[in-house]
Design a protein around this motif. Structure first.
Motif, PDB file in Angstrom:
ATOM      1  N   VAL A 890       0.823  -1.049   0.183  1.00 31.26           N
ATOM      2  CA  VAL A 890       0.109   0.336  -0.294  1.00 31.26           C
ATOM      3  C   VAL A 890       0.596   1.550  -0.137  1.00 31.26           C
ATOM      4  O   VAL A 890       1.235   2.651  -0.661  1.00 31.26           O
ATOM      5  CB  VAL A 890      -0.796  -0.004   1.246  1.00 31.26           C
ATOM      6  CG1 VAL A 890      -1.927   1.065   1.508  1.00 31.26           C
ATOM      7  CG2 VAL A 890      -2.305  -1.166   1.070  1.00 31.26           C
ATOM      8  N   LYS A 894       0.653   4.111  -2.934  1.00 35.39           N
ATOM      9  CA  LYS A 894       0.617   5.861  -2.834  1.00 35.39           C
ATOM     10  C   LYS A 894       1.754   6.689  -2.847  1.00 35.39           C
ATOM     11  O   LYS A 894       1.726   7.378  -3.852  1.00 35.39           O
ATOM     12  CB  LYS A 894       0.330   6.148  -1.162  1.00 35.39           C
ATOM     13  CG  LYS A 894       0.657   7.232  -0.226  1.00 35.39           C
ATOM     14  CD  LYS A 894      -0.992   7.636  -1.197  1.00 35.39           C
ATOM     15  CE  LYS A 894      -1.283   8.481  -0.460  1.00 35.39           C
ATOM     16  NZ  LYS A 894      -0.696  10.019  -1.090  1.00 35.39           N
ATOM     17  N   LYS A 895       3.469   5.940  -2.893  1.00 37.32           N
ATOM     18  CA  LYS A 895       4.842   7.131  -3.580  1.00 37.32           C
ATOM     19  C   LYS A 895       4.633   7.465  -4.580  1.00 37.32           C
ATOM     20  O   LYS A 895       5.091   7.943  -5.467  1.00 37.32           O
ATOM     21  CB  LYS A 895       5.841   5.923  -2.852  1.00 37.32           C
ATOM     22  CG  LYS A 895       7.251   6.584  -3.177  1.00 37.32           C
ATOM     23  CD  LYS A 895       8.212   6.292  -2.898  1.00 37.32           C
ATOM     24  CE  LYS A 895       9.516   6.458  -2.885  1.00 37.32           C
ATOM     25  NZ  LYS A 895      10.432   5.440  -3.076  1.00 37.32           N
ATOM     26  N   ASP A 898       1.449   9.395  -6.156  1.00 39.42           N
ATOM     27  CA  ASP A 898       1.831  10.460  -5.738  1.00 39.42           C
ATOM     28  C   ASP A 898       2.659  11.642  -7.358  1.00 39.42           C
ATOM     29  O   ASP A 898       2.521  12.248  -7.279  1.00 39.42           O
ATOM     30  CB  ASP A 898       2.198  10.629  -4.015  1.00 39.42           C
ATOM     31  CG  ASP A 898       1.393  11.174  -3.042  1.00 39.42           C
ATOM     32  OD1 ASP A 898       0.421  10.845  -3.552  1.00 39.42           O
ATOM     33  OD2 ASP A 898       1.834  10.681  -2.095  1.00 39.42           O
ATOM     34  N   LYS A 941      -5.579   6.992  -9.050  1.00 44.29           N
ATOM     35  CA  LYS A 941      -6.253   6.449  -8.172  1.00 44.29           C
ATOM     36  C   LYS A 941      -6.118   5.401  -8.477  1.00 44.29           C
ATOM     37  O   LYS A 941      -6.789   3.971  -7.522  1.00 44.29           O
ATOM     38  CB  LYS A 941      -7.748   7.181  -7.941  1.00 44.29           C
ATOM     39  CG  LYS A 941      -7.773   8.452  -7.599  1.00 44.29           C
ATOM     40  CD  LYS A 941      -9.373   8.878  -7.674  1.00 44.29           C
ATOM     41  CE  LYS A 941      -9.341  10.185  -7.149  1.00 44.29           C
ATOM     42  NZ  LYS A 941     -10.800  11.020  -7.338  1.00 44.29           N
ATOM     43  N   GLU A 944      -3.714   3.426  -6.442  1.00 43.13           N
ATOM     44  CA  GLU A 944      -3.565   2.933  -5.232  1.00 43.13           C
ATOM     45  C   GLU A 944      -4.998   2.289  -4.863  1.00 43.13           C
ATOM     46  O   GLU A 944      -5.003   1.559  -4.393  1.00 43.13           O
ATOM     47  CB  GLU A 944      -4.265   4.339  -4.640  1.00 43.13           C
ATOM     48  CG  GLU A 944      -3.104   5.448  -4.213  1.00 43.13           C
ATOM     49  CD  GLU A 944      -3.992   7.251  -3.942  1.00 43.13           C
ATOM     50  OE1 GLU A 944      -3.033   7.698  -3.797  1.00 43.13           O
ATOM     51  OE2 GLU A 944      -5.181   7.068  -4.192  1.00 43.13           O
ATOM     52  N   SER A 947      -3.362  -1.487  -5.807  1.00 44.29           N
ATOM     53  CA  SER A 947      -2.498  -1.777  -4.391  1.00 44.29           C
ATOM     54  C   SER A 947      -3.295  -2.166  -3.862  1.00 44.29           C
ATOM     55  O   SER A 947      -2.243  -3.176  -2.761  1.00 44.29           O
ATOM     56  CB  SER A 947      -1.358  -0.559  -3.978  1.00 44.29           C
ATOM     57  OG  SER A 947      -1.950   0.706  -4.309  1.00 44.29           O
ATOM     58  N   GLN A 948      -4.257  -1.557  -3.117  1.00 46.71           N
ATOM     59  CA  GLN A 948      -5.259  -1.706  -2.133  1.00 46.71           C
ATOM     60  C   GLN A 948      -5.715  -3.321  -1.924  1.00 46.71           C
ATOM     61  O   GLN A 948      -5.547  -3.988  -1.621  1.00 46.71           O
ATOM     62  CB  GLN A 948      -5.866  -1.207  -1.969  1.00 46.71           C
ATOM     63  CG  GLN A 948      -6.970  -0.994  -1.222  1.00 46.71           C
ATOM     64  CD  GLN A 948      -6.179  -1.198   0.462  1.00 46.71           C
ATOM     65  OE1 GLN A 948      -5.556  -0.303   0.974  1.00 46.71           O
ATOM     66  NE2 GLN A 948      -6.602  -2.217   1.550  1.00 46.71           N
TER      67      GLN A 948
END
Length: 966
Positions: A890, A894-895, A898, A941, A944, A947-948
């Protein structure tokens, strides 16, 4: 020197031309590109606005944006625009527009804020407005502020700004059906345009309207029927604080040939309206007025010569609010008028009409009067003379009226053209007089109320190409009295169908003035009533198809079939006897019974008849108190009915009992049924519930697929066709299924208990408990059983038995009636009965299994606690390691997300910087930059999200691994 100068000037001129040309080309490219740059964004804005403010489903087809034809304005066009209702109006299209065009301000589109709309065009709109009896309307689709707040919709200003100065409707069709107000309107081929600056406080507004056909019905009365309508209406509109005033300027309303105009104003003030409008009909002739009567307008109107003096005047003036109405006074006078057709031998003469309606205004409508002082006409020795006056309609209605007529109907074709195939004969005579107040009837002071005279029709004959046979009425007599209308006699014939009827109608004045129930009792008799000849099925189907096709070709709003409603203010009792009734190919004898119409419900009592080689008894109700969903509840009694004829004549029977189609014989049955009905009187099958019984001395079944499949599966061919004796069954139906309670039959030599269900979709699920005699079982199956028995005898100590005389076999019949699936346990049952081989083996296995269980349990009990502790340690370790791995995934997602956002911002800013100070380039760059940022955000998005999902998968697999340790 001069050559250099000349060369310098020439090169400068060329550079100017060069850069001017380049600039022009760039501007042209930019102008052509603008629609493509803003096309998607405008469509998205339009959908956002619709979804934000509407409680309906909005659909848009093809979309285009251009400025070529309307420069400097832009034109946006949406094709196939549809607004479809929800809830009570689910599937009903309020609006279906072939093309919606709007003219937009060029610079407001460039700025993408407060986009100005200067013009709107609706091409071929189909508008279907409906109001239910509870007042719910399908046009009430704009969300309230409270609803928007609940849905957390933003109330920020719209992206669009209405700055209309022109609009139009091209080839529209509007249907308005108001069940609450009992109003109906239909407008065919509507063309309408309006011009004027609607953003100003004072507006000179000009409109033009044309309709090919206008129909208006109110309160069950047709006021206009397919009237060609043209309207020119120019208004001076003044909008001030607390006042909106509309002053009529040039205007003309044309209804067929009748021309009218109006003068005055209508003003909307705070809490009330004020008006002063006068009717002007200076150029209206008697012939123009006749154009509103279909009988005259559609039969040789152009060649008709109508003469006479006519005046038509009226006004509406005063205040209108919640309790007050304005004053009005309308009147018409026709004197010395006549109607003549060139090809007719006679004329209609001495036509005189004097009629008016007046109200002084205010809150007391009881002061209204209606006065038809005179209505008179003579033709070919016939006379019609009538008048009507009414006052105090709201409190104690007073009415005075008379109808004096002596008409030889055969003379009608001497004064006016008849439709092709149309013919009249007979004598119509009336000498009716009525005078008095409603209160005298309510007090039963009949001597103070004058109602006398008769209305009679004798030797009447009518022919029409629309009727399969001529209608003949030998005699009809209505006698008037204060208490009732007495139908002394009605006797007639249509084709081979004859009819006689008499009876009384009571409370006719209360029905007229108070909308109270009209009560009546009638006796009806017919020797032969051939309904098939009156309305042939083929003609009805053809007519329906033509009507549907015609409506479709006009692009009319869809008119759904509506249920036939039982009147709420009719209280009639009809006692009927029909010696022979022919309906839908059935010959029905000795029909007798009582029918009651009351409180929106039709009740049949003790209706009996002979048909289908037996007799039928019927009682029940057809209820339309819920106008959207009629209901029925009936009790049937059938005796010695031919089952095949029953199935062929009533599709409902075939649906409830598919086997009836393959059966021959006579049945008797009593059953009750309740449920909903479609507008076409077909049952809504899933709503049906009821129960009943079925008896038959002998029924033969042949060609029924489930029996044929059963015979094939059991290898007993005699089961294919059956003759069942002394059939006695009980059944019920609910939730879309008919359930048959267990009953016994003899299928040849095989005694069988039958139970199960049949769905209305023809799914079957039956269980047959069959006792099959040993001699009926196929030889191959017996041989297999004997071989198994011989093998079993070799087992020491195992005793065999002889097969019993009958073998109990279970057969499961499932799937569809036309594709049944059969499963039986015949082979297994034979083996079991031959010596309980299966039971012996099972006992042996059970002993060994129990012994093994005891040994294992002893070992497990010794190590149980230690294993449990070790198991918990392993599970915790697996889950902890997995959680660390999931958190890492996760964080890495996020990295990366961004980083994508940062790169998107960087690229977007680069586009804006490269545009420089040119406003067009800068605006285009801002749009592109916005899209770049949106795409970057979308990708981020997604990263993310993925990854989730990966982290969730890691934990899910870890939990699964831990669970598998147990």
């Amino acid at each position: 020197m001069s050559a250099r100068k000349s060369k310098k000037k020439k090169s400068l001129f060329r550079r100017i031309l060069k850069w001017t040309g380049i600039t022009f080309v760039l501007l042209l490219i930019i102008l052509i590109s603008i629609p493509f740059l803003f096309k998607d964004e405008l469509k998205e804005y339009a959908l956002q606005e619709a979804n934000k403010f509407l409680k309906a489903d909005v659909a848009l087809g093809d979309f285009d944006l251009t400025f070529i034809s309307t420069f400097p304005d832009m034109t946006i066009r949406f094709d196939d625009v549809k607004i479809t209702g929800r809830d009570e109006f689910k599937g009903v299209e309020l609006i279906n527009v072939k093309s919606l065009e709007a003219e937009l301000g060029f610079w407001s589109v460039i700025g993408m804020e407060n986009i100005e709309i200067y013009g709107i065009s609706l091409v071929e709109p189909r508008i279907d407005v409906r109001v239910l009896e509870n007042g719910v309307a399908n046009y009430d689709i704009v969300k309230s502020e409270e609803e928007m707040a609940e849905e957390e919709e933003t109330t920020e200003e719209s992206h669009f700004k209405l700055s209309l100065d022109h609009y139009e409707i091209v080839d529209g069709h509007i249907r308005y059906d108001d069940k609450l107000g009992n109003m109906y309107a239909d407008i065919v081929k509507l063309n309408h345009s309006g011009n004027g600056d609607l953003t100003a406080d004072v507006i000179d507004f000009e409109t033009k309207t044309s309709m090919d056909a206008l129909t208006i019905d109110m309160g069950g009365i047709s006021y206009l029927s397919r009237v060609k309508t043209d309207l020119i209406l120019n208004l001076l509109m003044e909008f001030k604080e607390g006042s909106d005033k509309f002053t009529l300027e040039e205007n003309e309303l044309k209804l067929n040939s009748l021309k009218l105009s109006f003068e005055g104003f209508y003003e909307m003030l705070e809490g009330y309206e004020n008006m002063d409008i006068k009717l002007k009909a200076d150029q209206t002739s008697f012939k123009d007025l006749l154009s509103l009567i279909p009988a005259f307008y559609h039969t040789g109107y152009e060649s008709m010569v109508a003469k006479g003096n006519m005046s038509l005047n009226g006004f509406v003036k005063g205040k209108m609010d919640a309790s007050n109405l304005p004053a009005w006074d309308f009147g018409t006078s026709i004197k010395g008028a006549s109607i003549a057709y060139p090809d007719m031998p006679s004329t209609i003469d001495n036509i005189a009409v004097v009629a008016s309606s007046a109200f002084p205004g205010g809150d007391n409508l009881d002061k209204m009067t209606i006065d038809v002082d005179k209505f008179h006409a003579d033709f070919v020795g016939n006379t019609i003379d009538a008048n009507f006056f009414m006052k105090n309609p709201m409190t104690d209605p007073y009415m005075k009226s008379k109808l004096i007529a002596n008409v030889d109907l055969a003379s009608l074709d001497k004064v006016m053209p008849m439709e092709e195939g149309e013919k009249y004969n007979g004598k119509l005579v009336s000498d009716i007089q009525i005078e008095g107040r409603m209160s005298t009837l309510e007090r039963e002071e009949y001597e103070k109320f004058d109602a006398s005279g008769t209305l009679s029709l004798s030797d009447f004959h009518y022919e029409s190409k629309d009727l399969p046979d001529a209608v003949d009425v030998k005699d009809m007599v209505f006698e008037f009295s204060p208490q009732k209308l007495n139908l002394a006699n009605l006797e007639g014939q249509m084709g081979k169908s004859d009819f006689k009827m008499n009876g009384d109608v009571e409370n006719y004045m209360g029905y007229i003035f108070r909308d109270e129930p009209l009560k009546g009792t009638f006796d009806y008799h017919s020797n032969v009533l051939d309904l098939d000849a009156m309305v042939p099925a083929s003609e009805a189907s053809t007519s329906t198809a033509e009507t549907t096709e015609g409506a479709s070709s006009e692009g009319a709003p869809t008119i759904e079939e509506e249920p036939v409603l039982v009147p709420g203010n009719i209280d009639f009792v009809l006692n009927s006897s029909i010696n022979e009734l022919i309906y839908d190919g059935m010959d029905i004898k000795n029909v007798k019974g009582k029918m009651t119409i009351r409180n929106e419900e039709l009740t049949l009592e003790n209706l009996t008849m002979n048909t289908m080689e037996g007799s039928v008894g019927l009682s029940g109700k057809y209820n339309t108190q819920d106008h959207q969903q009629p209901k029925m509840a009936f009790n049937y009694s059938l005796k010695d009915i031919d089952i095949n004829k029953l199935s062929n004549n009533f599709l409902t029977i075939e649906t409830l009992a598919p086997i009836s189609k393959y059966a021959q014989g006579k049945i008797s049955s009593e059953f009750s049924m309740t449920g909903d009905l479609t507008p076409g009187f077909e049952p809504v099958y899933n709503s049906l519930s009821g129960s009943g019984n079925l008896f038959a001395n002998k029924v033969s079944i042949e060609g029924y697929e489930p029996l044929e499949k059963l015979a094939e599966t059991l290898q007993i061919k005699e089961l294919k066709n059956q003759t069942l004796d002394n059939l006695d069954a009980r059944f019920s139906f609910a939730d879309g299924k008919v359930a048959v309670k267990p009953f016994t039959i003899k299928m040849g030599k095989i005694g069988t208990e039958v139970s199960g269900t049949t769905s209305f979709e023809q799914d079957i699920d039956y269980t047959l408990q069959m006792n099959i005699p040993k001699e009926e079982i196929p030889g191959e199956i017996l041989k297999a059983a004997e071989k198994a028995i011989e093998q079993a005898k070799k087992i020491p100590g195992f005793k065999m038995k002889e097969l019993p005389a009958t073998i109990p076999v279970t057969a499961l019949v499932t799937n569809k009636v036309t594709d049944p699936k059969i499963k039986t346990n015949m082979k297994e049952k034979i083996m079991e009965l031959a010596g309980d081989i299966k039971g012996g083996v099972e006992d042996f296995i059970d002993d060994k299994v129990q012994e093994a269980k005891d040994t294992i349990n002893a070992v497990v009990d010794d190590t149980k606690e230690k294993a449990k502790e070790e198991l918990e340690k392993q599970k915790k370790k697996i889950l902890a390691d997995a959680q660390k791995q999931a958190d890492k995934v996760v964080a890495e997602g996020k990295k990366q997300a961004d980083k994508v956002r940062e790169e998107g911002d960087k690229n977007a800013q680069k586009l804006i910087d490269e545009a420089g100070s040119n406003p067009l380039k800068k605006k285009a760059a801002e749009v592109s930059a916005k899209k770049v940022r949106e795409e970057a955000e979308k990708q981020a998005k997604q990263i993310e999200k993925e990854s989730q999902q990966q982290a969730d998968k890691i934990m899910s697999e870890a939990r699964k691994q831990a669970d598998e340790l147990e």
